[in-house]
Write a protein that holds these residues in place. Structure first.
Motif, mmCIF file in Angstrom:
data_model
loop_
_atom_site.group_PDB
_atom_site.id
_atom_site.type_symbol
_atom_site.label_atom_id
_atom_site.label_comp_id
_atom_site.label_asym_id
_atom_site.label_seq_id
_atom_site.Cartn_x
_atom_site.Cartn_y
_atom_site.Cartn_z
ATOM 1 N N ASP A 257 0.833 -1.213 0.000
ATOM 2 C CA ASP A 257 0.000 0.000 0.000
ATOM 3 C C ASP A 257 0.861 1.253 0.000
ATOM 4 N N TYR A 258 1.930 1.245 0.782
ATOM 5 C CA TYR A 258 2.854 2.385 0.775
ATOM 6 C C TYR A 258 3.461 2.559 -0.619
ATOM 7 N N LEU A 259 3.910 1.458 -1.210
ATOM 8 C CA LEU A 259 4.564 1.535 -2.520
ATOM 9 C C LEU A 259 3.597 1.984 -3.606
ATOM 10 N N ALA A 260 2.327 1.645 -3.450
ATOM 11 C CA ALA A 260 1.322 2.020 -4.452
ATOM 12 C C ALA A 260 1.134 3.531 -4.547
ATOM 13 N N THR A 261 1.559 4.259 -3.526
ATOM 14 C CA THR A 261 1.443 5.733 -3.581
ATOM 15 C C THR A 261 2.428 6.335 -4.563
ATOM 16 N N ILE B 229 8.036 -11.392 1.160
ATOM 17 C CA ILE B 229 7.658 -9.995 0.951
ATOM 18 C C ILE B 229 8.604 -9.333 -0.049
ATOM 19 N N ALA B 230 9.901 -9.621 0.057
ATOM 20 C CA ALA B 230 10.855 -9.072 -0.911
ATOM 21 C C ALA B 230 10.504 -9.540 -2.325
ATOM 22 N N LYS B 231 10.121 -10.793 -2.442
ATOM 23 C CA LYS B 231 9.751 -11.337 -3.747
ATOM 24 C C LYS B 231 8.505 -10.646 -4.296
ATOM 25 N N ALA B 232 7.504 -10.448 -3.443
ATOM 26 C CA ALA B 232 6.264 -9.792 -3.879
ATOM 27 C C ALA B 232 6.517 -8.354 -4.293
ATOM 28 N N VAL B 233 7.368 -7.674 -3.562
ATOM 29 C CA VAL B 233 7.685 -6.276 -3.886
ATOM 30 C C VAL B 233 8.327 -6.180 -5.259
ATOM 31 N N LYS B 234 9.310 -7.048 -5.527
ATOM 32 C CA LYS B 234 10.018 -6.975 -6.799
ATOM 33 C C LYS B 234 9.131 -7.379 -7.979
ATOM 34 N N GLU B 235 8.175 -8.246 -7.733
ATOM 35 C CA GLU B 235 7.254 -8.638 -8.795
ATOM 36 C C GLU B 235 6.299 -7.511 -9.163
ATOM 37 N N GLN B 236 5.860 -6.738 -8.148
ATOM 38 C CA GLN B 236 4.850 -5.712 -8.393
ATOM 39 C C GLN B 236 5.431 -4.316 -8.573
ATOM 40 N N PHE B 237 6.610 -4.078 -8.008
ATOM 41 C CA PHE B 237 7.228 -2.750 -8.106
ATOM 42 C C PHE B 237 8.701 -2.935 -8.458
ATOM 43 N N LYS B 238 8.959 -3.206 -9.725
ATOM 44 C CA LYS B 238 10.293 -3.586 -10.181
ATOM 45 C C LYS B 238 11.330 -2.480 -9.994
ATOM 46 N N ASN B 239 10.899 -1.241 -9.957
ATOM 47 C CA ASN B 239 11.859 -0.140 -9.892
ATOM 48 C C ASN B 239 12.248 0.258 -8.473
#
Length: 499
Positions: free
Chosen positions: A52-56, A78-88
């Motif tokens: 949710d934070y990253l989606a901002t 969680i690290a894996k999910a972050v990199k899949e959805q927010f690659k940058n």
């Protein structure tokens, strides 16, 4: 500037502690970068909170602190999910696990940088370089991957701890009310976790601290520690302190000076020490420490076998005879010695491994005879990648290998390895591990830890009665009746769950 999200993965199910490591990083960027903390111990769904934070779109940098064991269970998926959805996003890990296992972490593809040791300078300087598109190759305490190769930069000298900014407790309080971090423990009703130093001046070959700090130690002065403790007491109502230093008692003068300052503040406290260091303390110093509120001290006894102590490179003068004598000495000062033992160290033959286990089981019984109040914590030896140590070279020759994929570290078997309960080492048989665990069960039955404040006097008497006959007769096999009571009564093991 891009904002920073700092994540403290869950480390305990019930007991919350101030996330000092990640809060130290927050202090290093305070007033330079906007930051938020997500504490996995306080969140029901930390992954969703982070996403949710990253989606901002405001957060580019993620800092994870990762210790071996339970924290990996959240950190890896969680690290894996972050990199899949927010690659940058730029993922930066710190803590003992990524520093000691940098290749498997960077090969995962989730993690971009590792802070190798203290991040007080490295972390903000890395953010500055990334924000300004400047080189970071000459920053110290950094590990990263380039062109398929792992690059490890030079280690930085340890920073004068008094020069560091204070931890931003008030900012943490914005995200998570501080009251929940002050838990009821054996020490007090409102127990606070605190770090007064970093590193350790010794080179024990089984310790994960050694590869990070390389026998270096830096501490806050006694007056700085006291001022912090006084602030914590007056601002947040703490009545007890857990000093989570790797070695709080390195300097007799510092500890005695602190004791003189805090003795009238009605604080109870605990810390970690070495037996051969504190055995040199004057009686007057030990009396002053107890008068100042020190109730229990954790010591790495490790083994009563002098040959094994040498194999472990204890880096001092500790002997089996001294371990027993010091336990007896502590009775005089009403300080509870909490001794840890590491069983199952490597040996040329399985017969020798078994002999060492049997020796230390009998030795632990001798320690309890000398001072029944001695708390005993039993670990099974789990290898640590300490390059250059003879013990680790012996481990590698035996055929032992760490997982090659990051996800494998969160399998049940490797989680037990991290908790030093089932080390997966080739020189240990299942029967040996059972013997260690069964002895531990009987020992904890006869001598339930004083730190389990939920275990009533009646329950203590009942379990002691069951374990007493087994202990005296050395009948440790199949202690199912004791295990059942410990499970039903949710017996607390301090080596896994803390106080």
């Amino acid at each position: 500037m891009n904002k920073v999200l700092l994540f403290n993965p869950r480390s305990a199910n019930n007991t919350f502690r101030i996330p000092n490591s990640i809060l130290n990083i927050a202090a290093s960027i305070e007033n330079r970068y906007e930051w938020v903390i997500v504490d996995g111990n306080r969140e029901t769904n930390p992954q969703q909170t982070i996403l949710d934070y990253l989606a901002t779109g405001q957060f580019k940098y993620l800092g994870f602190t990762v210790m071996p064991g339970p924290q990996l269970r959240q950190a890896i998926p969680i690290a894996k999910a972050v990199k899949e959805q927010f690659k940058n996003t730029t993922m930066i890990w710190g803590g003992y696990f990524p520093s000691n296992h940098s290749k498997v972490v960077l090969d995962s593809g989730y993690v971009d940088f590792i802070v190798n040791g203290p991040g007080d300078n490295c972390f903000p300087k890395l953010l500055d370089a990334l924000e300004r598109f400047e080189p970071y190759e000459f920053l110290k305490n950094l590990i990263y991957k380039t062109n398929g190769k792992i690059v490890k930069t030079a280690k930085e000298d340890l920073i004068d701890q008094d020069s560091l900014p204070p931890l931003p407790y008030h900012q943490l309080n914005r995200f998570y009310p501080m009251e929940k971090y002050l838990g009821k423990t054996f020490l007090g009703d409102r127990t606070f976790a605190y770090h007064s130093s970093i590193g350790c001046p010794f080179t024990c070959s089984f310790c994960a601290v050694v590869p990070i700090y390389e026998a270096r130690w830096k501490a806050k002065s006694a007056i700085t520690v006291y001022n912090d403790v006084k602030y914590i007491k007056e601002k947040w109502g703490a009545d007890a302190i857990e000093f989570h230093d790797n070695n709080f008692f390195v300097s007799e003068k510092r500890v005695v000076d602190f004791s003189g300052m805090v003795k009238n503040d009605n604080m109870t406290w605990w810390g970690m020490a070495r037996i051969d260091t504190m055995d040199k303390f004057k009686d007057a110093s030990l009396a002053a420490i107890r008068e100042a509120g020190c109730k229990i001290i954790f010591f790495g006894a490790e083994s009563g076998n002098d040959k094994v102590l040498a194999q472990m490179d204890k880096g001092g003068t500790q002997t089996g005879e001294q371990i027993i004598r010091f336990a007896e000495r502590m009775k005089k000062f009403d300080i509870i010695p909490e001794y840890s033992f590491v069983l199952g160290t490597p040996a040329p033959t399985q017969a020798e491994v078994q002999e060492q286990i049997d020796f230390d089981i009998n030795f632990i019984k001798q320690v309890k005879h000398a001072n029944p109040n001695t708390e005993i914590v039993i670990y099974t030896y789990s290898p640590v990648p300490t390059e250059g140590s003879e013990m680790f070279e012996e481990v590698i020759k035996s055929g032992f290998a760490f997982p090659e994929k990051l996800e494998d570290w969160i399998s049940p078997a490797w989680e037990s390895f991290d908790l030093r309960k089932n080390p997966l080492t080739p020189w240990l048989t299942a029967d040996m591990i059972d013997k260690i665990r069964n002895f531990e069960t009987v020992l904890n039955g006869l001598y339930p830890t004083v730190t389990d404040i939920r275990l009533s006097l009646l329950k203590r008497k009942a379990i002691k009665l069951m374990a007493g006959l087994r202990y005296k007769a050395n009948l440790f096999d199949y202690p199912y009746e004791i295990k059942l009571l410990q499970k039903v009564w949710k017996y607390r093991q301090p080596e896994i769950q803390g106080f």
